[in-house]
Write a protein that holds these residues in place. Sequence first.
Motif, mmCIF file in Angstrom:
data_model
loop_
_atom_site.group_PDB
_atom_site.id
_atom_site.type_symbol
_atom_site.label_atom_id
_atom_site.label_comp_id
_atom_site.label_asym_id
_atom_site.label_seq_id
_atom_site.Cartn_x
_atom_site.Cartn_y
_atom_site.Cartn_z
ATOM 1 N N LYS A 14 0.851 -1.186 0.000
ATOM 2 C CA LYS A 14 0.000 0.000 0.000
ATOM 3 C C LYS A 14 0.886 1.235 0.000
ATOM 4 O O LYS A 14 1.733 1.404 0.895
ATOM 5 N N LYS A 15 0.716 2.071 -0.994
ATOM 6 C CA LYS A 15 1.459 3.329 -1.067
ATOM 7 C C LYS A 15 0.463 4.472 -1.160
ATOM 8 O O LYS A 15 -0.411 4.487 -2.027
ATOM 9 N N TYR A 16 0.592 5.438 -0.242
ATOM 10 C CA TYR A 16 -0.329 6.567 -0.213
ATOM 11 C C TYR A 16 0.040 7.591 -1.290
ATOM 12 O O TYR A 16 1.186 7.618 -1.771
ATOM 13 N N PRO A 17 -0.917 8.443 -1.684
ATOM 14 C CA PRO A 17 -0.656 9.428 -2.741
ATOM 15 C C PRO A 17 0.546 10.328 -2.472
ATOM 16 O O PRO A 17 1.204 10.787 -3.410
ATOM 17 N N VAL A 21 4.872 4.828 2.317
ATOM 18 C CA VAL A 21 4.627 3.394 2.190
ATOM 19 C C VAL A 21 3.878 2.924 3.435
ATOM 20 O O VAL A 21 4.397 2.995 4.548
ATOM 21 N N GLY A 22 2.657 2.454 3.244
ATOM 22 C CA GLY A 22 1.862 1.953 4.362
ATOM 23 C C GLY A 22 2.116 0.489 4.631
ATOM 24 O O GLY A 22 2.246 0.065 5.782
ATOM 25 N N GLY A 227 5.891 -0.719 7.666
ATOM 26 C CA GLY A 227 5.008 -1.360 6.702
ATOM 27 C C GLY A 227 5.361 -2.790 6.364
ATOM 28 O O GLY A 227 4.665 -3.437 5.575
ATOM 29 N N GLU A 228 6.430 -3.307 6.950
ATOM 30 C CA GLU A 228 6.864 -4.677 6.677
ATOM 31 C C GLU A 228 6.518 -5.607 7.831
ATOM 32 O O GLU A 228 6.584 -5.212 8.999
ATOM 33 N N LEU A 229 6.180 -6.830 7.500
ATOM 34 C CA LEU A 229 5.941 -7.859 8.502
ATOM 35 C C LEU A 229 7.293 -8.433 8.925
ATOM 36 O O LEU A 229 7.967 -9.102 8.147
#
Length: 268
Positions: A14-17, A21-22, A227-229
């Motif tokens: 998921k990358k926000y506008p 990086v989410g 944003g990473e597991l």
Amino acid sequence: MTEKPVIEFKQVSKKYPNGTVGLKNINLKIPQGEFLVIVGLSGAGKSTLMRTINRMHDISSGDILIDGESIVNLKGKGLRQLRRKIGMIFQNFNLVNRSSVQRNVLSGRVGYYSTWRSMLGLFSKADKQKAVEALQRVGLGEKLYTRADQLSGGQQQRVAIARAFMQDPKIVLADEPIASLDPLTTDSVMNDLKRLNEEFHITVIVNLHSVPLARKYADRIIGLRGGELIYDEPIEKVTEADLDAIYEPAVETKTVKSAEGTPSEVIS
């Protein structure tokens, strides 16, 4: 994991506008009936991960499956049906303060009614009784006709749990549900969530900052950073050192453990 997952993330990013990086390349399987706790620093992606499950956030790439079916392109009726089976509990309760506790709890049934019936409050006798029982389950049966804004914070959160229960959910998402509560009330709210999980085999996913609470209630803990597991273990394998490492500043590449038993390197 031999049981078919109720939720599965496949290479989800998921990358926000604005370029933030989410989520980054998330692979994750969650079985039915698990009490999963997500931990990590603020901004680690915990809320983003949770809100992709009910499509409050859309993903940039990858796929999310619920009961084996992709949800990423659902619209209209399909999206409404998805959200009907996923209860959401927020940090700030999201109640209608000037409405009664009964009306707030009954709002958990709006997905089962036409728009005009729900707007007019034309709920069935069976659902009104179900609301009473849901409130009794969280110890608030006597508050049925009280206005929501006359309740304490802990009571409001328990109303929110009763509202989620009214959906007959398969999954409950709780986004920092105890962040604004005192320790005694925190235990009450977490115990209510655990009972939902154990008595009705509902999959419960909770974002928490409290490591002691995570260890007390979770069947499994996952950790996010940037944003990473970076961590995924059943509770019996979780150690204090592991949890401390999740909250360390991101300064180097580390090898972390996963429930699949395979170590992987991430930039931390």
